[in-house]
Design a protein around this motif. Sequence first.
Motif, PDB file in Angstrom:
ATOM      1  N   LEU A  31       0.843  -1.192   0.000  1.00 13.70           N
ATOM      2  CA  LEU A  31       0.000   0.000   0.000  1.00 13.70           C
ATOM      3  C   LEU A  31       0.881   1.245   0.000  1.00 13.70           C
ATOM      4  O   LEU A  31       1.992   1.229   0.533  1.00 13.70           O
ATOM      5  N   ASN A  32       0.382   2.298  -0.613  1.00 10.85           N
ATOM      6  CA  ASN A  32       1.082   3.583  -0.667  1.00 10.85           C
ATOM      7  C   ASN A  32       0.157   4.652  -0.123  1.00 10.85           C
ATOM      8  O   ASN A  32      -1.000   4.721  -0.514  1.00 10.85           O
ATOM      9  N   ALA A  37      -5.386   9.516   0.189  1.00  6.65           N
ATOM     10  CA  ALA A  37      -5.789   8.155  -0.170  1.00  6.65           C
ATOM     11  C   ALA A  37      -4.729   7.132   0.230  1.00  6.65           C
ATOM     12  O   ALA A  37      -3.563   7.472   0.411  1.00  6.65           O
ATOM     13  N   ILE A  38      -5.180   5.901   0.369  1.00 12.69           N
ATOM     14  CA  ILE A  38      -4.297   4.754   0.546  1.00 12.69           C
ATOM     15  C   ILE A  38      -4.468   3.929  -0.717  1.00 12.69           C
ATOM     16  O   ILE A  38      -5.551   3.416  -0.993  1.00 12.69           O
ATOM     17  N   LEU A  39      -3.418   3.839  -1.516  1.00 15.22           N
ATOM     18  CA  LEU A  39      -3.460   3.262  -2.850  1.00 15.22           C
ATOM     19  C   LEU A  39      -2.777   1.904  -2.872  1.00 15.22           C
ATOM     20  O   LEU A  39      -1.703   1.740  -2.312  1.00 15.22           O
ATOM     21  N   GLY A 136     -13.480  -1.413  10.711  1.00 12.70           N
ATOM     22  CA  GLY A 136     -12.045  -1.160  10.740  1.00 12.70           C
ATOM     23  C   GLY A 136     -11.630   0.178  10.165  1.00 12.70           C
ATOM     24  O   GLY A 136     -10.453   0.385   9.866  1.00 12.70           O
ATOM     25  N   ARG A 137     -12.571   1.098  10.021  1.00 14.98           N
ATOM     26  CA  ARG A 137     -12.206   2.425   9.503  1.00 14.98           C
ATOM     27  C   ARG A 137     -11.159   3.101  10.376  1.00 14.98           C
ATOM     28  O   ARG A 137     -10.358   3.896   9.886  1.00 14.98           O
ATOM     29  N   GLU A 138     -11.132   2.756  11.664  1.00  9.78           N
ATOM     30  CA  GLU A 138     -10.167   3.372  12.575  1.00  9.78           C
ATOM     31  C   GLU A 138      -8.730   2.939  12.264  1.00  9.78           C
ATOM     32  O   GLU A 138      -7.770   3.560  12.703  1.00  9.78           O
ATOM     33  N   ILE A 139      -8.577   1.882  11.473  1.00  5.23           N
ATOM     34  CA  ILE A 139      -7.244   1.404  11.083  1.00  5.23           C
ATOM     35  C   ILE A 139      -6.667   2.250   9.947  1.00  5.23           C
ATOM     36  O   ILE A 139      -5.447   2.391   9.830  1.00  5.23           O
ATOM     37  N   ILE A 143      -2.318   3.219   8.598  1.00  2.00           N
ATOM     38  CA  ILE A 143      -1.634   2.583   7.478  1.00  2.00           C
ATOM     39  C   ILE A 143      -0.545   3.500   6.946  1.00  2.00           C
ATOM     40  O   ILE A 143      -0.741   4.711   6.823  1.00  2.00           O
ATOM     41  N   LYS A 144       0.619   2.905   6.678  1.00  2.00           N
ATOM     42  CA  LYS A 144       1.763   3.654   6.159  1.00  2.00           C
ATOM     43  C   LYS A 144       2.190   3.068   4.823  1.00  2.00           C
ATOM     44  O   LYS A 144       1.911   1.909   4.526  1.00  2.00           O
TER      45      LYS A 144
END
Length: 167
Positions: A31-32, A37-39, A136-139, A143-144
């Motif tokens: 993931l980026n 956004a998380i792509l 899980g929206r709180e996760i 995310i990195k």
Amino acid sequence: MQVVIDGYSAPLTAGNFAKLVIDGAYNGSKLNLTNQAILSDKRPDKDSSYSVPVEIKPSGQFEPLYRTTLSVQDGELPVLPLSVYGAVAMAHSEDSEEYSSPYQFFFYLYDKRNAGLGGLSFDEGQFSVFGYTTVGREILPQIKTGDVIQFAKLVEGQDRLILPNES
């Protein structure tokens, strides 16, 4: 995390995503993180001989539009808005903005402080939104770049997935 995909309002896009999940295409995908956004990775497709058109269902319409975007400034709004934290959409194809990437999706990190008039994202009506993060929206903010999707699975609905005839 759990995502609900909408095969009624975005049948091609949701079906393509569901098939990729079933095939394990996202397992191990990196993931980026961008500022909005998380792509997922742009993995080269083994079979890149297909494309998926941008698919957006306007409010008040019975069917989605294909290979076109909406003009939010003119009052055109999608049934599945991007302006929701955790919205799931397909990235654009590198070749044409009329097509989505058949593989690359993103989680949209909507923030109304960065939105336009009416609280809508400046990108509203420009991407094929096909679902929303429901558990899980709180996760998402944790995310990195470089984090990996360990595995993805279709929890239910596989019995309603209609695949094209391969000839």
